[in-house]
Every structure is written in C-alpha cells, then in structure tokens.
Design a protein around this motif. Structure first.
Motif, short mmCIF file in Angstrom:
data_model
loop_
_atom_site.label_atom_id
_atom_site.label_comp_id
_atom_site.label_asym_id
_atom_site.label_seq_id
_atom_site.Cartn_x
_atom_site.Cartn_y
_atom_site.Cartn_z
N TRP A 17 -46.69 40.49 -7.13
CA TRP A 17 -46.78 40.71 -5.69
C TRP A 17 -45.65 41.62 -5.19
O TRP A 17 -45.89 42.54 -4.42
CB TRP A 17 -46.71 39.34 -4.98
CG TRP A 17 -46.57 39.45 -3.49
CD1 TRP A 17 -45.42 39.53 -2.77
CD2 TRP A 17 -47.64 39.50 -2.55
NE1 TRP A 17 -45.65 39.62 -1.43
CE2 TRP A 17 -47.03 39.61 -1.26
CE3 TRP A 17 -49.01 39.46 -2.63
CZ2 TRP A 17 -47.78 39.67 -0.08
CZ3 TRP A 17 -49.76 39.51 -1.45
CH2 TRP A 17 -49.15 39.63 -0.21
N LEU A 18 -44.43 41.36 -5.67
CA LEU A 18 -43.29 42.14 -5.20
C LEU A 18 -43.34 43.59 -5.67
O LEU A 18 -42.66 44.45 -5.11
CB LEU A 18 -41.98 41.49 -5.68
CG LEU A 18 -41.66 40.12 -5.06
CD1 LEU A 18 -40.40 39.54 -5.70
CD2 LEU A 18 -41.51 40.23 -3.55
N ALA A 19 -44.13 43.87 -6.71
CA ALA A 19 -44.27 45.26 -7.15
C ALA A 19 -45.03 46.08 -6.10
O ALA A 19 -44.92 47.31 -6.07
CB ALA A 19 -45.02 45.31 -8.49
N ARG A 20 -45.79 45.39 -5.22
CA ARG A 20 -46.54 46.10 -4.18
C ARG A 20 -45.81 46.09 -2.83
O ARG A 20 -45.79 47.07 -2.13
CB ARG A 20 -47.93 45.47 -4.02
CG ARG A 20 -48.83 45.65 -5.26
CD ARG A 20 -50.17 44.98 -5.05
NE ARG A 20 -50.02 43.53 -4.94
CZ ARG A 20 -51.02 42.70 -4.63
NH1 ARG A 20 -52.22 43.19 -4.41
NH2 ARG A 20 -50.81 41.41 -4.55
N GLN A 21 -45.23 44.94 -2.48
CA GLN A 21 -44.48 44.87 -1.22
C GLN A 21 -43.38 43.83 -1.34
O GLN A 21 -43.56 42.80 -1.97
CB GLN A 21 -45.40 44.54 -0.04
CG GLN A 21 -46.28 43.34 -0.25
CD GLN A 21 -47.29 43.19 0.87
OE1 GLN A 21 -47.35 44.00 1.79
NE2 GLN A 21 -48.07 42.13 0.83
N ASN A 22 -42.26 44.12 -0.73
CA ASN A 22 -41.04 43.33 -0.93
C ASN A 22 -40.91 42.25 0.15
O ASN A 22 -39.91 42.17 0.87
CB ASN A 22 -39.82 44.26 -0.91
CG ASN A 22 -38.60 43.60 -1.51
OD1 ASN A 22 -38.73 42.75 -2.38
ND2 ASN A 22 -37.43 43.97 -1.03
N THR A 23 -41.95 41.41 0.27
CA THR A 23 -41.91 40.32 1.26
C THR A 23 -42.48 39.06 0.63
O THR A 23 -43.20 39.11 -0.37
CB THR A 23 -42.75 40.68 2.51
OG1 THR A 23 -44.09 40.96 2.10
CG2 THR A 23 -42.17 41.88 3.24
N CYS A 24 -42.21 37.92 1.22
CA CYS A 24 -42.77 36.65 0.77
C CYS A 24 -44.25 36.59 1.13
O CYS A 24 -44.62 36.91 2.27
CB CYS A 24 -42.01 35.50 1.43
SG CYS A 24 -42.76 33.88 1.08
N PRO A 25 -45.12 36.18 0.23
CA PRO A 25 -46.56 36.11 0.54
C PRO A 25 -46.89 35.11 1.64
O PRO A 25 -47.93 35.23 2.28
CB PRO A 25 -47.19 35.69 -0.79
CG PRO A 25 -46.19 36.04 -1.83
CD PRO A 25 -44.85 35.87 -1.18
N CYS A 26 -46.01 34.13 1.83
CA CYS A 26 -46.30 33.10 2.83
C CYS A 26 -45.75 33.44 4.21
O CYS A 26 -46.47 33.48 5.20
CB CYS A 26 -45.74 31.75 2.36
SG CYS A 26 -46.56 31.11 0.87
N CYS A 27 -44.42 33.66 4.28
CA CYS A 27 -43.79 33.86 5.59
C CYS A 27 -43.48 35.31 5.90
O CYS A 27 -43.01 35.64 6.99
CB CYS A 27 -42.51 33.04 5.68
SG CYS A 27 -41.26 33.55 4.47
N VAL A 31 -37.64 39.90 0.74
CA VAL A 31 -37.19 39.21 -0.48
C VAL A 31 -36.20 40.10 -1.21
O VAL A 31 -36.49 41.26 -1.51
CB VAL A 31 -38.37 38.87 -1.40
CG1 VAL A 31 -37.87 38.27 -2.71
CG2 VAL A 31 -39.33 37.93 -0.69
N LYS A 32 -35.02 39.57 -1.50
CA LYS A 32 -34.05 40.24 -2.36
C LYS A 32 -34.10 39.57 -3.73
O LYS A 32 -33.83 38.37 -3.86
CB LYS A 32 -32.65 40.14 -1.76
CG LYS A 32 -32.52 40.89 -0.45
CD LYS A 32 -31.09 40.82 0.08
CE LYS A 32 -30.97 41.59 1.39
NZ LYS A 32 -29.58 41.54 1.92
#
Length: 210
Positions: A17-27, A31-32
C-alpha cells in the motif's frame, strides 16, 4: 506491523500500500516508515492459528499452524512440481512425480559426455559417436565446397573466353576502321582549282601595279 497512528497491518500488505501512497489505509494519516514497528506478540499469536494447506483444493486434508505451513508445503504430495527432465514442461503433483518420470518422453536424456552438446536418450547414448558425426559433417562440407569451387572455375573460364572473343572482335573492328580511312589519305589532290585562284590573284596584282 503497527503504524505511528496505532493501526496494525500485515507487513506485506502495508508495504504494498505504501508503495502507492504514503498514508494509513484507515485514517489517512501520513506514515513515516522509520516509525513503523513489529508487533511480535501478535505475530506469535497469529502464527499459532490452525490453517488449511494451500493445496486443499487439490485434495490435501492437512491443517497445521500458520507458522508451519511453509514447511508442510515443501513436502506436500499435492504440491505442483515441474518435471526435472530437460525438455519436458509438464507440471505434476509431487506424489505422482516419480511415476511421471518413468513414462516421460524426455526421461533419461543426457548431454553427450564428449562435449558435442547433443541431448540423447539412453538408447541413443549407447551407440552415439560424435567423432564420427563430426567427420561426416566435415566430409559433407568439403563436398559442398568442392562443388562451389568447380562452379566458380567454370564461370571464370566462361568469362575468360568471352573476354578473348571481345578482344578479337575489337581488333577486327579496328582494322576495318583503318582500311576505311586509307583511301581518303592516299587520294591525289586536285590542284586545278588552286591554280585558277592563284592566277586570278596574280592578274589582279599586276593590274594594280600598272
């Protein structure tokens, strides 16, 4: 793995998931990755869960802890395996692999031990001699080379004969041209016209002087 926002995900899934966008899938918080941590206690708990073999649809009835499933797959008789015989692309169950190898059309094939690169069956390997094959191939190539050389020599002879014929024809043509030019060069000159002109010029000169 636990994210800084405290949400927990499978490591493989969250990295995908993080390879596409750098955010939490839930909130959807940023994400660092340096602040992501393993949840070892939860991983051990999940590893003790009983799961079916991934080859259950093929007929395997084994259930085992998730942490041990990989070890079971390495020996599962329902795991699809590639035939080890070179040239065979069949995929068979591990439990039927031995029987397949006995009847495989590519079974028992080996490379020539003398290093010529040929792949041979056991029956062929017993009477195969790559040295004789090499001599036969060399003889065939020599025959082809001799045939080509003889053909080239015949063409050279034809060209040589044609060039000699052309030179003879050019020599004959040169002699004909010289014979046509000789009468014009040897013909006697008619001086009567020159005499009349000179006489007319002489009379005119005499009249002027008188």
């Amino acid at each position: 793995m636990r994210l800084p926002c405290s949400h927990i995900f499978c490591k493989k899934c969250i990295l995908h998931w993080l390879a596409r966008q750098n955010t939490c899938p839930c909130c959807r918080k940023e994400v660092k990755r340096k602040k992501m941590v393993y949840v070892n206690k939860l991983r051990r708990t999940i590893g003790h869960l009983e799961v079916k073999c991934k080859n259950a649809e093929a007929g395997c009835l084994v259930t085992c802890p998730l942490a041990h499933r990989k070890g079971h797959q390495d020996s599962c008789p329902f795991e699809l395996m590639a035939c080890p015989n070179e040239g065979c692309s069949a995929q068979v169950l591990r439990g039927a692999l031995a029987e397949h190898q006995q009847h495989c059309q590519q079974g028992g094939q080996q490379h020539c031990p003398l290093g010529c690169g040929a792949t041979l069956g056991m029956a062929e390997l017993a009477h195969y001699n790559c040295y004789l094959k090499l001599r036969e191939a060399w003889s065939e190539r020599q025959e082809r080379s001799q045939t080509m050389l003889q053909g080239l020599l015949r063409r050279v002879r034809r060209v040589h004969r044609s060039s000699r014929l052309i030179r003879r024809q050019l020599a004959q043509l040169s002699h004909l041209l010289e014979d046509d030019a000789m009468p014009e060069a040897d013909a006697p000159q008619d001086d009567s016209l020159g005499t009349e002109v000179w006489g007319a010029q002489g009379q005119g000169t005499l009249e002027i002087e008188g």
